[in-house]
Design a protein around this motif. Sequence first.
Motif, PDB file in Angstrom:
ATOM      1  N   PRO A  21       0.788  -1.238   0.000  1.00 35.33           N
ATOM      2  CA  PRO A  21       0.000   0.000   0.000  1.00 35.33           C
ATOM      3  C   PRO A  21       0.815   1.281   0.000  1.00 35.33           C
ATOM      4  O   PRO A  21       0.304   2.337  -0.367  1.00 35.33           O
ATOM      5  N   ASP A  22       2.087   1.193   0.367  1.00 37.27           N
ATOM      6  CA  ASP A  22       2.906   2.399   0.403  1.00 37.27           C
ATOM      7  C   ASP A  22       3.706   2.603  -0.885  1.00 37.27           C
ATOM      8  O   ASP A  22       4.564   3.469  -0.958  1.00 37.27           O
ATOM      9  N   ARG A  23       3.419   1.811  -1.908  1.00 38.12           N
ATOM     10  CA  ARG A  23       4.207   1.853  -3.137  1.00 38.12           C
ATOM     11  C   ARG A  23       3.346   2.249  -4.349  1.00 38.12           C
ATOM     12  O   ARG A  23       2.125   2.142  -4.334  1.00 38.12           O
ATOM     13  N   LYS A  24       4.036   2.665  -5.394  1.00 36.51           N
ATOM     14  CA  LYS A  24       3.412   2.926  -6.681  1.00 36.51           C
ATOM     15  C   LYS A  24       3.844   1.843  -7.663  1.00 36.51           C
ATOM     16  O   LYS A  24       4.960   1.344  -7.601  1.00 36.51           O
ATOM     17  N   GLU A  25       2.945   1.506  -8.572  1.00 35.11           N
ATOM     18  CA  GLU A  25       3.200   0.447  -9.545  1.00 35.11           C
ATOM     19  C   GLU A  25       3.224   1.033 -10.947  1.00 35.11           C
ATOM     20  O   GLU A  25       2.475   1.957 -11.275  1.00 35.11           O
ATOM     21  N   GLN A  26       4.106   0.472 -11.785  1.00 36.28           N
ATOM     22  CA  GLN A  26       4.185   0.859 -13.181  1.00 36.28           C
ATOM     23  C   GLN A  26       4.512  -0.385 -13.999  1.00 36.28           C
ATOM     24  O   GLN A  26       5.238  -1.269 -13.535  1.00 36.28           O
ATOM     25  N   LEU A  27       3.982  -0.472 -15.215  1.00 35.16           N
ATOM     26  CA  LEU A  27       4.090  -1.703 -15.992  1.00 35.16           C
ATOM     27  C   LEU A  27       4.696  -1.449 -17.366  1.00 35.16           C
ATOM     28  O   LEU A  27       4.414  -0.431 -18.008  1.00 35.16           O
ATOM     29  N   LEU A  28       5.520  -2.409 -17.802  1.00 37.19           N
ATOM     30  CA  LEU A  28       5.874  -2.522 -19.208  1.00 37.19           C
ATOM     31  C   LEU A  28       4.783  -3.335 -19.885  1.00 37.19           C
ATOM     32  O   LEU A  28       4.381  -4.387 -19.384  1.00 37.19           O
ATOM     33  N   VAL A  29       4.312  -2.900 -21.036  1.00 35.41           N
ATOM     34  CA  VAL A  29       3.243  -3.588 -21.762  1.00 35.41           C
ATOM     35  C   VAL A  29       3.718  -3.882 -23.178  1.00 35.41           C
ATOM     36  O   VAL A  29       4.222  -2.993 -23.871  1.00 35.41           O
ATOM     37  N   ILE A  30       3.573  -5.142 -23.597  1.00 34.91           N
ATOM     38  CA  ILE A  30       3.997  -5.535 -24.932  1.00 34.91           C
ATOM     39  C   ILE A  30       3.004  -5.013 -25.966  1.00 34.91           C
ATOM     40  O   ILE A  30       1.801  -5.281 -25.886  1.00 34.91           O
ATOM     41  N   LEU A  31       3.521  -4.294 -26.973  1.00 35.73           N
ATOM     42  CA  LEU A  31       2.690  -3.720 -28.030  1.00 35.73           C
ATOM     43  C   LEU A  31       2.884  -4.425 -29.374  1.00 35.73           C
ATOM     44  O   LEU A  31       2.162  -4.127 -30.331  1.00 35.73           O
ATOM     45  N   ASP A  32       3.833  -5.334 -29.436  1.00 28.71           N
ATOM     46  CA  ASP A  32       4.145  -6.051 -30.671  1.00 28.71           C
ATOM     47  C   ASP A  32       3.177  -7.215 -30.847  1.00 28.71           C
ATOM     48  O   ASP A  32       3.208  -8.188 -30.085  1.00 28.71           O
ATOM     49  N   ASN A  33       2.312  -7.137 -31.852  1.00 29.17           N
ATOM     50  CA  ASN A  33       1.297  -8.177 -32.062  1.00 29.17           C
ATOM     51  C   ASN A  33       1.897  -9.546 -32.330  1.00 29.17           C
ATOM     52  O   ASN A  33       1.270 -10.571 -32.044  1.00 29.17           O
ATOM     53  N   GLU A  34       3.104  -9.595 -32.859  1.00 25.91           N
ATOM     54  CA  GLU A  34       3.737 -10.883 -33.156  1.00 25.91           C
ATOM     55  C   GLU A  34       4.096 -11.656 -31.886  1.00 25.91           C
ATOM     56  O   GLU A  34       4.345 -12.862 -31.952  1.00 25.91           O
ATOM     57  N   CYS A  35       4.121 -10.991 -30.750  1.00 26.56           N
ATOM     58  CA  CYS A  35       4.427 -11.657 -29.478  1.00 26.56           C
ATOM     59  C   CYS A  35       3.220 -12.390 -28.905  1.00 26.56           C
ATOM     60  O   CYS A  35       3.357 -13.172 -27.958  1.00 26.56           O
ATOM     61  N   CYS A  61       8.619  -0.872 -11.885  1.00 27.25           N
ATOM     62  CA  CYS A  61       8.372   0.173 -10.884  1.00 27.25           C
ATOM     63  C   CYS A  61       9.664   0.938 -10.608  1.00 27.25           C
ATOM     64  O   CYS A  61      10.707   0.332 -10.332  1.00 27.25           O
ATOM     65  N   PRO A  62       9.620   2.264 -10.663  1.00 24.83           N
ATOM     66  CA  PRO A  62      10.854   3.057 -10.568  1.00 24.83           C
ATOM     67  C   PRO A  62      11.568   2.953  -9.230  1.00 24.83           C
ATOM     68  O   PRO A  62      12.786   3.077  -9.170  1.00 24.83           O
ATOM     69  N   MET A  63      10.826   2.713  -8.143  1.00 20.33           N
ATOM     70  CA  MET A  63      11.438   2.715  -6.813  1.00 20.33           C
ATOM     71  C   MET A  63      11.288   1.370  -6.095  1.00 20.33           C
ATOM     72  O   MET A  63      11.484   1.303  -4.888  1.00 20.33           O
ATOM     73  N   CYS A  64      10.968   0.306  -6.828  1.00 21.44           N
ATOM     74  CA  CYS A  64      10.682  -0.964  -6.156  1.00 21.44           C
ATOM     75  C   CYS A  64      10.984  -2.141  -7.090  1.00 21.44           C
ATOM     76  O   CYS A  64      10.723  -2.057  -8.296  1.00 21.44           O
ATOM     77  N   SER A  65      11.514  -3.213  -6.513  1.00 18.44           N
ATOM     78  CA  SER A  65      11.749  -4.449  -7.275  1.00 18.44           C
ATOM     79  C   SER A  65      11.250  -5.656  -6.473  1.00 18.44           C
ATOM     80  O   SER A  65      11.847  -6.727  -6.512  1.00 18.44           O
ATOM     81  N   ALA A  66      10.153  -5.446  -5.751  1.00 14.99           N
ATOM     82  CA  ALA A  66       9.651  -6.500  -4.857  1.00 14.99           C
ATOM     83  C   ALA A  66       9.094  -7.698  -5.613  1.00 14.99           C
ATOM     84  O   ALA A  66       9.132  -8.824  -5.104  1.00 14.99           O
ATOM     85  N   CYS A 211       4.700  -9.052   1.088  1.00 18.63           N
ATOM     86  CA  CYS A 211       3.244  -9.191   1.119  1.00 18.63           C
ATOM     87  C   CYS A 211       2.898 -10.602   1.586  1.00 18.63           C
ATOM     88  O   CYS A 211       3.240 -11.586   0.924  1.00 18.63           O
ATOM     89  N   LYS A 212       2.220 -10.701   2.715  1.00 13.97           N
ATOM     90  CA  LYS A 212       1.964 -11.997   3.342  1.00 13.97           C
ATOM     91  C   LYS A 212       1.254 -12.965   2.418  1.00 13.97           C
ATOM     92  O   LYS A 212       1.600 -14.144   2.330  1.00 13.97           O
ATOM     93  N   LYS A 213       0.246 -12.490   1.674  1.00 13.35           N
ATOM     94  CA  LYS A 213      -0.537 -13.395   0.837  1.00 13.35           C
ATOM     95  C   LYS A 213       0.184 -13.782  -0.450  1.00 13.35           C
ATOM     96  O   LYS A 213      -0.314 -14.619  -1.204  1.00 13.35           O
ATOM     97  N   MET A 214       1.384 -13.223  -0.688  1.00 13.20           N
ATOM     98  CA  MET A 214       2.121 -13.537  -1.909  1.00 13.20           C
ATOM     99  C   MET A 214       3.462 -14.212  -1.625  1.00 13.20           C
ATOM    100  O   MET A 214       4.337 -14.262  -2.478  1.00 13.20           O
ATOM    101  N   ARG A 215       3.620 -14.781  -0.427  1.00  9.60           N
ATOM    102  CA  ARG A 215       4.889 -15.415  -0.066  1.00  9.60           C
ATOM    103  C   ARG A 215       4.917 -16.921  -0.315  1.00  9.60           C
ATOM    104  O   ARG A 215       5.953 -17.550  -0.196  1.00  9.60           O
ATOM    105  N   TYR A 216       3.788 -17.501  -0.646  1.00 11.07           N
ATOM    106  CA  TYR A 216       3.651 -18.957  -0.633  1.00 11.07           C
ATOM    107  C   TYR A 216       4.387 -19.672  -1.770  1.00 11.07           C
ATOM    108  O   TYR A 216       4.618 -20.885  -1.708  1.00 11.07           O
ATOM    109  N   LYS A 217       4.799 -18.956  -2.798  1.00 11.02           N
ATOM    110  CA  LYS A 217       5.261 -19.620  -4.014  1.00 11.02           C
ATOM    111  C   LYS A 217       6.603 -20.332  -3.842  1.00 11.02           C
ATOM    112  O   LYS A 217       6.911 -21.261  -4.590  1.00 11.02           O
ATOM    113  N   LYS A 218       7.393 -19.910  -2.860  1.00  4.41           N
ATOM    114  CA  LYS A 218       8.667 -20.574  -2.627  1.00  4.41           C
ATOM    115  C   LYS A 218       8.511 -21.901  -1.892  1.00  4.41           C
ATOM    116  O   LYS A 218       9.487 -22.601  -1.642  1.00  4.41           O
ATOM    117  N   GLN A 219       7.285 -22.262  -1.544  1.00  3.35           N
ATOM    118  CA  GLN A 219       7.047 -23.513  -0.831  1.00  3.35           C
ATOM    119  C   GLN A 219       7.112 -24.725  -1.753  1.00  3.35           C
ATOM    120  O   GLN A 219       7.117 -25.864  -1.289  1.00  3.35           O
TER     121      GLN A 219
END
Length: 234
Positions: A21-35, A61-66, A211-219
Amino acid sequence: MTEHFPSKIGLSQQFDCSYLPDRKEQLLVILDNECYTAPRFEALLSLGFRRSGDQIYRPHCPMCSACQSVRVLAKEYVPSKSQKRKYKKIDSNFSVKVSFQEKENYFSLYEKYINQRHSDGTMFPPNRLQYESFLFCRWMPISFIELWHEKKLVAVAVTDTMPNALSAIYTFFDPDYEHLSLGTIMIMAQLNLARSENKDFVYLGYQIDECKKMRYKKQFAPAQQLKEDTWINI
């Protein structure tokens, strides 16, 4: 397609992060239709991209790599003792099935899941347009892994299917069966499907340690995590 970034990429505006909640999010989006084919998307998965609806994206995200991509080595996966105990709760009255098209009873299950489990999230209140635009895709083969309790559908794992990998998009289930750890069960079902189809990886999306609900994947092991564009064993 070689494993390099496509030439046509967009950058979204910044918006509030859904997980921290204390962070801002930004996304790279693929625009190449061949992908926008299963084989080319698989190459992009190996670069940390994901799918949401018809769109391919990756956090930038410019200030985060979580957000760190995680994939499980499906052929080498060995369930932990805890996972084996959870799976044993699924007795002979339960069955796993795979469908390659959406069924009418999926949305009512999704609606119940969001209303009871995620009423404080961005997907509340659920509606059919949001459900379809988030989960489904016009250019990607999708598998729907179903868990049934006798004649009752209790869980669905929406899963992208590529030549050498599966990608877990979203799982929703009947909250009345929450005590069975169905989130874990459905990932195990995806791993079982990948092995039966001789695929190397199941991509689980982004691990977010803060993020507590997103930690499970390393299990699920053995697994790899993408750090600085290199997959390392975890």
